[in-house]
Design a protein around this motif. Structure first.
Motif, mmCIF file in Angstrom:
data_model
loop_
_atom_site.group_PDB
_atom_site.id
_atom_site.type_symbol
_atom_site.label_atom_id
_atom_site.label_comp_id
_atom_site.label_asym_id
_atom_site.label_seq_id
_atom_site.Cartn_x
_atom_site.Cartn_y
_atom_site.Cartn_z
ATOM 1 N N SER A 115 0.999 -1.306 0.031
ATOM 2 C CA SER A 115 0.140 -0.282 0.089
ATOM 3 C C SER A 115 0.814 1.342 -0.057
ATOM 4 O O SER A 115 0.336 2.353 0.633
ATOM 5 C CB SER A 115 -0.755 -0.180 1.364
ATOM 6 N N GLY A 116 1.954 1.188 -0.600
ATOM 7 C CA GLY A 116 2.819 2.321 -0.920
ATOM 8 C C GLY A 116 4.310 1.812 -1.444
ATOM 9 O O GLY A 116 4.401 0.721 -1.616
ATOM 10 N N HIS B 146 -0.278 6.501 -6.870
ATOM 11 C CA HIS B 146 -0.516 7.829 -6.580
ATOM 12 C C HIS B 146 0.383 8.739 -7.298
ATOM 13 O O HIS B 146 0.507 9.726 -7.393
ATOM 14 C CB HIS B 146 -0.232 8.189 -5.377
ATOM 15 N N LYS B 147 1.407 8.118 -8.043
ATOM 16 C CA LYS B 147 2.472 9.042 -8.809
ATOM 17 C C LYS B 147 2.144 8.834 -10.341
ATOM 18 O O LYS B 147 1.505 9.426 -10.758
ATOM 19 C CB LYS B 147 3.886 8.565 -8.494
ATOM 20 N N PRO C 74 -4.881 10.674 -6.009
ATOM 21 C CA PRO C 74 -4.474 11.599 -5.342
ATOM 22 C C PRO C 74 -3.423 11.063 -4.199
ATOM 23 O O PRO C 74 -3.608 10.135 -3.590
ATOM 24 C CB PRO C 74 -5.636 12.338 -4.625
ATOM 25 N N HIS C 75 -2.657 12.301 -3.765
ATOM 26 C CA HIS C 75 -1.806 11.725 -2.833
ATOM 27 C C HIS C 75 -2.135 11.781 -1.406
ATOM 28 O O HIS C 75 -1.713 11.320 -0.443
ATOM 29 C CB HIS C 75 -0.425 12.729 -2.875
ATOM 30 N N GLY C 76 -3.423 12.454 -1.323
ATOM 31 C CA GLY C 76 -3.875 12.395 0.261
ATOM 32 C C GLY C 76 -3.325 12.671 1.484
ATOM 33 O O GLY C 76 -3.317 12.048 2.326
ATOM 34 N N CYS C 77 -2.190 13.754 1.193
ATOM 35 C CA CYS C 77 -1.287 14.218 2.222
ATOM 36 C C CYS C 77 -0.194 13.237 2.605
ATOM 37 O O CYS C 77 0.216 13.244 3.532
ATOM 38 C CB CYS C 77 -2.145 14.708 3.432
ATOM 39 N N GLY C 78 -0.201 12.091 1.730
ATOM 40 C CA GLY C 78 0.426 11.230 2.168
ATOM 41 C C GLY C 78 -0.268 9.663 2.275
ATOM 42 O O GLY C 78 -0.051 9.294 3.544
ATOM 43 N N GLY C 79 -0.952 9.342 1.432
ATOM 44 C CA GLY C 79 -1.577 7.906 1.484
ATOM 45 C C GLY C 79 -3.032 8.371 2.037
ATOM 46 O O GLY C 79 -3.333 9.307 2.386
ATOM 47 N N PRO C 80 -3.864 7.318 1.643
ATOM 48 C CA PRO C 80 -3.738 5.794 1.299
ATOM 49 C C PRO C 80 -3.271 5.711 -0.148
ATOM 50 O O PRO C 80 -3.639 6.631 -0.901
ATOM 51 C CB PRO C 80 -4.776 5.232 1.473
ATOM 52 N N ALA C 81 -2.575 4.779 -0.447
ATOM 53 C CA ALA C 81 -1.873 4.575 -1.735
ATOM 54 C C ALA C 81 -1.900 3.201 -2.176
ATOM 55 O O ALA C 81 -2.291 2.272 -1.212
ATOM 56 C CB ALA C 81 -0.430 5.257 -1.532
ATOM 57 N N VAL D 177 -5.611 -1.128 -1.034
ATOM 58 C CA VAL D 177 -6.270 -0.161 -1.134
ATOM 59 C C VAL D 177 -7.212 -0.050 -2.351
ATOM 60 O O VAL D 177 -6.856 0.323 -3.317
ATOM 61 C CB VAL D 177 -5.584 1.243 -0.855
#
Lengths: 505, 465, 505, 465
Positions: free
Chosen positions: C140-141, C275-276, C281-288, C336
């Motif tokens: 998830s990232g 997300h890249k 969307p990056h969501g301030c840093g995830g979920p990804a 996710v």
């Protein structure tokens, strides 16, 4: 943000969204479709809309939204008479479900039982809240509701064959301008009642005004001053005596919910602005609903259809409003259903006790603010000295202006530097250098205190450093606008294309 | 104390805070508020409402439960139009109009509500390009209100009191205009050509006179056909010293000429097709456009936002143009008609829509609609007893389907269609009895070939049944 | 906004939302429920959460959101390596439908055919885009994907009974820090390859590093410098020769879509940050999601379940990953899913031609920016002189610092006064005074020009008025932070309660 | 040139602009870009993907069509929990996490992303109150990851390499921890008491040793019961020089004591119950909390946002605490574990949830859940052959329903339940064969009495069938 006008973002060839094309089989059968347009009706040149990619359109409007001071982001006290209160987000969620948004107004009743149920029940609740016997949600704003009231007045007198003789409508100067303007449009002569020295509508003047020529009395109570006309029943009785109708402008009934009603005050009609009293969001100025209620006797004049229940199904009732004199229609279809839905949800989250709490807290907040502001030397409020006001107060800064030259409009602009609203008043200014403030039930004590402290700070500036106020705003989104061209046909520019034409010459 | 304490929507419903504030103003209880309201008219019992839901969850589940009784145009296939149209709403439109700032702003000044002013100024400017006119107002209630105000404007300008309107128009819209124009103006209906539905020029010439303030007509008309004689009608109006007022569907203007190009002096219309959900009729929103001439501008009752310089070089500001015209100005009821809360959020939305679509998008939209509706007419005509379009001539988006020869009533056909998950066109038999059993169908870009084919098969079955 | 910390808004007695209560019949049967809690486990004192009304909570977070510079509101160029591109709103609408949000991960497969179909098809598309044979969306990232790659490496060598001997993983200094950190955590010794004088990973050093001890080579290409290792196939061939695996960090594959693939470059595994590269969307840093793909041979080591299709139904396949050495699981459930859905929608709105366009425009934008910035005297970029970069460039402001004393961090703070991002680089700074800029395909030429003009303006300031830069930001949401306590246990305050304790002593 | 020109998402996909820019950099076509990539590894043919949808409308309709094949927990009645929970999500949570600014922010600085820093600092602070600890991290992947990191932190602190974990835990979570801790740590399972499900203290004492880095246990446990011996377990850990690490369900902490109050040194958990939709498992988000001691803080791999003064008196600023611990710091792979994109938006959401709920809301939530789940256990026990709860002792939210005496398999019962619109509890027969045919049911505040009654009737029917 220093955001350009949207046309300045245009770049030839960019697209914001792609549109469905006809399938190949369709093209094979009918061709390009547009060749069939009669030559006289073909658009020869494409409209000069901007060409902008999707992320740039989004960024543009995101930035504009951030530059807008909605109730969601600021302490709403300064938009007096507007009753800007909290609009619960859950209600918005509900109103944006496809079961609401994706309904066509002409769908068969069997397919819209849900929304009809909500509208029907909201009607029932409105009846309870007002004491009236039937509501229509067709008028889609307060002014349209007033126009509809005036139309019902006309219909009623027509049915009684008194229409020709009754051509006067009485209102007061502190009622909303539309209480005069809408009936005037409907052909009525308007008679204004001014306040007596205490600020109540002058009963003697009123007595003199009411006659067999009176078609109706249309009034707000409390008025914009926050003063409640205690003798209202005498007013309505008198009108009835003379054969006129009484129409209550309850656009903002926020201070009265569960405390007193149109019925008890002797009115034959009233309306609520759902975006004021019932918390539906203002949307920069609509869409809205002016829910209008009437006594049984007037039901048959209402615009059709009304919503009814036969014990099993909800349906659109066209039969009730079958008077040949009925208003017919004031707005397409059945009003703004999502607004009614949000009002329904709001009522169901508060109940009778909650509505009472709303009214009491709105009045508490207002009188708290009133007390605190009156303690400031340069603030005054004419009328009913030492008595309570209902949900708002119209103040005067006459002393401040005399002392410093700073006018109420200057204070207004300066308040924006602190991210707050401040409204002067409707024109003309019967109260000199006016300010109308209405805290509603939404701000907390801390919010009100912060608002007061900000005003105090600015008043202090007015005495100590008036220049900073005169040149305000400084920290707002834009600086002082040069409005000198706004009334000059050679200069005004209502559209970008017009601006371009005028600014190049 | 009575009331609902510690309610999430009411910060000061906390008892301790109330006591503190009451003390500050010299009172002991909430009941001592409203001292100015006479006891006789105070409610003794309180009002009778259902018990409120005790939680947001229960409220939500309850309302969702009720709403689930609705059958939507998303799960079903909808061919209803008649003034409210199912178009695709680009995601940006909903994104922007659900932004809390826009959703909850109201009457602020051009400084703190700068974004609202700019967005509405831009909406005015975008619609202006679409209709090729220099002045557009802040939105009014709906297209019917816009038309009513447009003819009232014409009457004020011409100082005359008769308005010619087409017989072939929405009856509800006619009622709205009639009520709004009463008692000052008289609306006179002009017949339509039975063959092609267009305005009967002969009848028009008969009815136009020196009393005529305006000729109002629609293009595309309520029955969907394209009015070919726009210029001629405008000429007739102008020759009689009247104004030409045209109601228009903005979704057609990527492909159809704007009325300003065939003589219209005032244009009215409804913004709902431009990115606004149908909302059971709650998405309507009217606009009025004119040339930038003082005599027109000064007759608008609506607010008109103008662009202006600020004290900072190069900065744009906004304000109200000729504010004193309105009933908000110093003249109150002697201002033009009245002004108040109308449908500003839909104006902003229509602006987002037009900015997103651009000229190419609007052209393709019009083209696709032309193609798909022509396809539907063609396919429907293949059904025995059904005429895809009752009128000759070309239609935009809507068309009258003639069921007279099927021996079935439209009402019955529509009932059967609902069972198949299809909402058939508006039954015209009541408002247009002369057309017999016919219905107004609407086809837009949201209908795929498959959808239309499904309709054709379904009608075939209904007609046979 | 000068917005307090949320605890400062607390007012005893206020409520933000009401919670469902048990029905009376339940209370009658089971009582208050909480009395049954064993005494040792009863919470004696309520948590000191703030008590705030709903409108105030909303206002607080609305204001915080306005103080956050998301991609929706600014020109995203300054967050190099992060690939912050446009996230289409329609995808967000789709992902927020209840048919997505209201699914429990353990629902029977027959009830989740829709989301399984989307995940399955996205797997197929990812295979096409990468040349790999099977994807998992469980990581998830990006970092978790790298950890999973290292786990697969371990599993593979274990299965080959070489795990003990192969304990080294090779990466490069310009790959993401996690390419070293995650395998290190999995027990591997990390060997860094430095660039040769042209900025390519030094092949001679690499040759020396690869051996029978090599478990794997994990690398980004292009690296953070934007330099593409042209000899990559020689690198991967060499590793394979020695029995190691090759893992491709394609978190950001934005410049390569449709141009070249992991497979052709000789990799056995790769992963994409959805997300890249795929615009979620990056969501301030995830979920990804770090969508990770492997060649057929490694499929059996992947964490379970994989998603499969039997010709009729989609199902969770636990059978494939049945190697006793398989990784097992790296994240709960199935990753996710809404992120996968958004990536699916993005791919389906672009197709092969669109992905190619994305890559080409991202590279075009980057090289345009590169060209323009290199024309500025104080800007330089080490390595590969005169050659193209892929999707980003690591610049150096060494000259500026020498000339003026202004450092890259100073420029960073000053850029915020203009509402723009500017990222220095990962630590340590191998490039002196670095700045990493990546325009992606989203900014328009005008946006890029505006970004350049802003930088130029600031560089000019650096020479003419350095003070304004050193004391920046001036117009941002807050002023220069005193970070001196951030590494001091006595001063740091990671929570409000801790801040209160430390600030009172 | 190849590619998709004038695509709405790509401003510079306009051909003319491309030509202009290419010229600027001295190239003639897009194909001349990527000059550094050797031809041998360039794709000759392009990739093979389905034709993209030609419009946003078609895309949306297509995806909605696929999604409509899902059967949701909204239309159906769901009793699945097991780590992902159906709670009510207050409207504010969705409102805030759908704000474009939060949704699309990423790695900005405390100046331009001030709101992100403050919102996450507040989230840390709010969870800190809930667990009664002074340090909470920026969210990690999920509760399993949080637990894995927590025990790794414990191992680094104690310099030991064995971790005791309960046998009665989620098997998937166990696998995640096992993989993440390999090859450094060994996980040793501790048996549970067959009677009440609680950790078998005897077995625990047997397994604890001077190699034990941590005792990890959960409260409420995976099987839903409340672990009563928290303090004793912590004591055993501490006596052995190990740390007490406790996994917790934050939704229980309005009524249950936080682990910090019974000896926990590190707390881990999953934020998903706090205002985050289930999202088919995409709503998971982990947190870790410790005391504010350097030895703990320095072992966090995650970012920790701290509050700090700015150069303006009274202004708050934010920054990274002890940044160099992380793999983003100067030490790269020698930092603690690794850091990267995790689940920040869910952290912000959990913050909104806790700020909205307040202490009273969290208490009522816990209370309602206790009442409703006890009611469900009671009512289920009335069914012949069914034991509402297999274990004695008190449960929170989840409980093991024992179907062994019905003679039916859980799998079969669940299949029948789906037909009735009910998602039955998680089948435990695979991961806990010793429990036979039993299932883990979850009851929360979203279940009304009517819902539970409906379940009882349905199971009754299934068992009979």
């Amino acid at each position: 943000w220093d955001e350009p006008i949207i046309f300045e973002l245009s770049k030839r060839g960019e697209r914001g969204v792609l549109v469905p094309q006809a399938e190949d089989e369709i093209v094979d059968l009918v061709g390009d479709g547009v060749s069939k347009i009669p030559a006289s009706m073909v658009r020869k040149e494409a409209p000069k809309l901007p060409e902008i990619s999707q992320p740039r359109v989004l960024r543009h409007y995101m930035r504009l939204s951030q530059m807008t001071l909605g109730a969601d982001v600021n302490i709403e006290i300064g938009q007096g008479t507007c009753t800007v209160k909290y609009s619960p987000k859950v209600n918005e969620q509900l109103a944006r479900m496809p079961e609401m948004t994706e309904l066509h107004p002409l769908q068969h009743e069997s397919t819209v039982q849900g929304i009809l149920e909500i509208m029907y029940k909201t009607d029932l609740y409105m009846r309870e809240i007002s004491g009236m016997d039937r509501f229509t949600f067709q008028p889609s704003g307060g002014s349209q509701a007033i126009m509809t009231m005036a139309s019902v007045v006309r219909a009623y007198h027509k049915a009684n064959r008194e229409a020709d003789k009754r051509d006067e409508i009485i209102t007061t100067i502190y009622s909303h301008p539309s209480d005069a303007a809408a009936p005037a449009l409907m052909g009525y002569k308007i008679i204004y009642i001014h306040p007596d020295k205490d600020g109540y509508p002058d009963f003697e003047a009123f007595k003199a005004a009411v006659s067999e020529k009176t078609a109706a009395f249309i009034v707000a109570n409390p008025e914009d001053t926050g003063v409640y006309n205690k003798r209202i029943k005498e007013f309505t009785d008198l009108v009835h005596e003379k054969g006129g109708l009484c129409c209550y402008d309850q656009a903002n009934a926020n201070g009265l919910l569960g405390v007193t009603r149109a019925k008890e005050a002797g009115f034959d009609m009233c309306f609520f602005n759902l975006h004021k009293t019932f918390s539906t969001p203002h949307g920069c100025g609509g869409p809205a609903t002016g829910a209008m209620g009437v006594i049984k006797e007037l039901e048959k004049f209402l615009p059709a259809p009304l919503i009814d229940f036969d014990g099993e199904n909800y349906f659109l009732n066209y039969e009730i409003a079958n008077s040949p004199y009925a208003v017919g229609k004031v707005r397409l279809f059945n009003g703004v259903a999502p607004v009614v839905l949000k009002a329904y949800a709001w009522i169901m989250s508060l109940g009778a006790q909650g509505l009472y709490e709303v009214a009491k807290v709105a009045v508490l907040n207002n009188n708290y603010l009133f007390k605190k502001l009156m303690a400031i030397d340069c603030v005054d409020a004419p009328y009913t000295r030492g008595k309570q006001r209902v949900e708002q107060v119209r103040y005067t800064l006459e002393k401040l202006t005399k002392d410093t030259g700073i006018k109420t409009e200057d204070i207004q602009r300066r308040m924006m530097d602190f991210g707050m609203h401040y409204w002067t008043s409707h024109h003309p200014y019967y109260v000199p250098e006016p300010a109308t403030l209405e805290p509603t039930e939404t701000p907390s004590k801390e919010d009100i205190d912060e608002y007061i402290a900000t005003l105090e700070h600015i008043f202090k500036e007015a005495y100590e450093n008036p220049e900073i106020i005169k040149t305000a705003p400084h920290n707002s989104v834009c600086h002082r606008v040069d409005e000198s061209g706004m009334d000059d046909p050679k200069q005004w520019a209502i559209t970008w294309r017009s601006y371009l034409k005028k600014s190049t010459t | 104390m009575k009331g609902y304490k510690s309610h999430p929507y009411i910060p000061n419903s906390v008892l301790e805070v109330q006591k503190e504030m009451l003390k500050e103003i010299g009172l002991n209880s909430l009941e001592e508020l409203h001292a100015e309201i006479p006891d006789e008219i105070k409610l003794k019992e309180g009002i009778n409402l259902p018990k409120p839901f005790q939680s947001e969850y229960e409220l939500k589940r309850h309302v969702e439960g009720i709403l689930s009784k609705n059958k939507t145009c998303k799960e079903n296939l909808n061919f209803l139009g008649a003034g409210c149209f199912q178009h695709y709403v680009p995601a940006l439109c909903d994104e922007i109009n659900s932004r809390g700032e826009f959703l909850t702003a109201y009457g602020g000044e051009p400084y703190n509500d700068f974004g609202r002013f700019q967005a509405l100024f831009e909406y005015q400017s975008l619609v202006a390009e679409l209709v090729d006119m220099d002045v557009v107002n802040v939105p009014t209630m709906d297209g019917a209100q816009a038309a009513a105000t447009a003819v009232r404007m014409a009457a004020r300008i011409t100082q005359r009191d008769e308005v010619l309107v087409p017989k072939a128009m929405d009856y509800e819209k006619f009622l709205i205009m009639k009520n709004y124009c009463a008692p000052d103006l008289t609306l006179i209906q002009v017949a339509y050509n039975k063959e092609n539905g267009q305005l009967d020029l002969e009848d028009l010439r008969k009815k136009v006179s020196e009393k005529t303030a305006a000729i109002f007509f629609e293009n595309p008309s309520f029955l969907g056909f394209i009015e070919e004689n726009g210029q001629e009608i405008s000429n007739i109006a102008h020759d009689a010293g009247a104004l030409s007022v045209v109601g228009v569907d903005p979704s057609s203007l990527g492909v159809l000429a704007p009325p300003s190009q065939y003589g219209a002096d005032i244009i009215s219309g409804d913004l709902q097709p431009l990115g606004i959900h149908m909302n059971y009729g709650g998405g309507q929103s009217g606009f009025i456009a004119t040339r930038d001439e003082e005599k027109f501008v000064m007759e608008f009752p609506s607010r008109l936002f103008g662009i202006a310089p600020t004290c900072v070089e190069g900065e744009y500001g906004f304000g109200d143009v000729a504010y004193d015209r309105t009933s908000f100005g110093h003249h109150r009821h002697e201002g033009k008609e009245y002004v108040g809360t109308q449908t500003a959020l839909w104006g902003i939305t229509a602006g987002v829509y037009l900015a997103t679509m651009g000229p190419k998008g609007m052209y393709e939209l019009g083209k696709t609609i032309m193609q798909k509706s022509q396809y539907a007419v063609k396919r429907l005509s293949e059904i025995k007893g059904v005429k895809g379009s009752l009128f000759t001539g070309v239609n935009f988006k809507e068309f009258v389907v003639d069921f007279n020869e099927t021996g079935k009533r439209v009402k019955e056909i529509n009932r059967l269609l609902i069972e198949k998950g299809i909402f058939g066109g508006k039954d015209l038999s009541k408002d247009f009895p002369e057309l017999g059993e016919s219905a107004l169908y609407c086809v837009t870009e949201v209908h795929t070939k498959e959808d239309i084919d499904k309709l054709v098969v379904a009608i075939q079955e209904c007609v046979k049944a």
